[in-house]
Design a protein around this motif. Structure first.
Motif: not given
Length: 213
Positions: A11-15, A47-48, A56-59, A92-94
């Motif tokens: 799974q992707d991680i979205v912060f 943290l990021i 190992p996945g997408k962040v 980073v999607r602002g």
């Protein structure tokens, strides 16, 4: 480096947070008239970076910086969107939002929700930074539209202990705390700073709270 095959299975991680990006930090410093949240910015970036190095996945990041409201403590009525990259490959999607006092919380909640919708085509793990009501609303709404997503809340402090003010402020914080513990039941896991915080969360709900000192 993980193999492309392994990354596709994770799974992707979205912060979901509020960092000061390289392209916007000067503008934030210039337009702010009050306290600038440098400590929160530093903790979030740590943290990021940790996620980017170890997972190992997408962040990626959905970002709405923690700034004060217009016109009291910020000079602009709107905050602009941006797309940047940090730590080599973390996008980073602002998301833009309205900074006008009283409108700001609702605008941030809607922008957080829309940012999460655009951040991942699959059902990601959403890591939410702090007991910030607009982010919790946005993440909860996203969870309703994407039931397979998982929500993890990083909790540096409880809402009832954040900030000081008069009696009206205290009433507002009391209401926010009740909302927080209500929404907490739909959050999958927590990351807290002390064992005492973990025990407090366990008293209010049954999902795991990981204490990291």
């Amino acid at each position: 480096m993980p193999s492309p095959e392994l990354s596709k299975k994770l799974q992707d991680i979205v912060f979901l947070g509020g960092i000061f990006t390289p392209g916007q930090i000067e503008m934030i410093q210039r337009e702010s008239k009050g306290v600038i949240q440098n400590a929160a910015d530093a903790l979030q970036k740590s943290l990021i970076e940790g996620l980017a190095v170890t997972y190992p996945g997408k962040v990626s990041v959905v970002n709405l910086p923690y700034i004060s409201a217009y016109p009291v403590a910020f000079n602009k009525a709107t905050f602009p969107a941006t797309t940047e990259t940090i730590f080599s490959d973390v996008e980073v999607r602002g998301v833009g939002f309205i900074v006008l006092r009283y409108v700001k919380p609702f605008s941030r909640a809607l922008s957080a929700f829309l940012g999460l919708r655009k951040a991942s085509s699959a059902a990601p793990i959403v890591v939410v930074y702090a007991a910030h009501l607009p982010f919790r609303w946005g993440a909860a709404a996203y969870r309703m539209t994407t039931p397979k997503a998982r929500i993890c809340l990083v909790l540096p402090d409880f809402p009832e202990f954040m900030g000081e003010g008069g009696w009206l402020y205290n009433i507002a914080k009391s209401i926010e705390s009740r909302i927080f513990y209500g929404i907490a039941r739909s959050i999958d896991c927590f990351v807290v700073l002390t064992a005492a915080m973990a025990e407090r969360m366990e008293q209010h709900r049954r999902s795991p709270a990981c204490a990291s000192c």
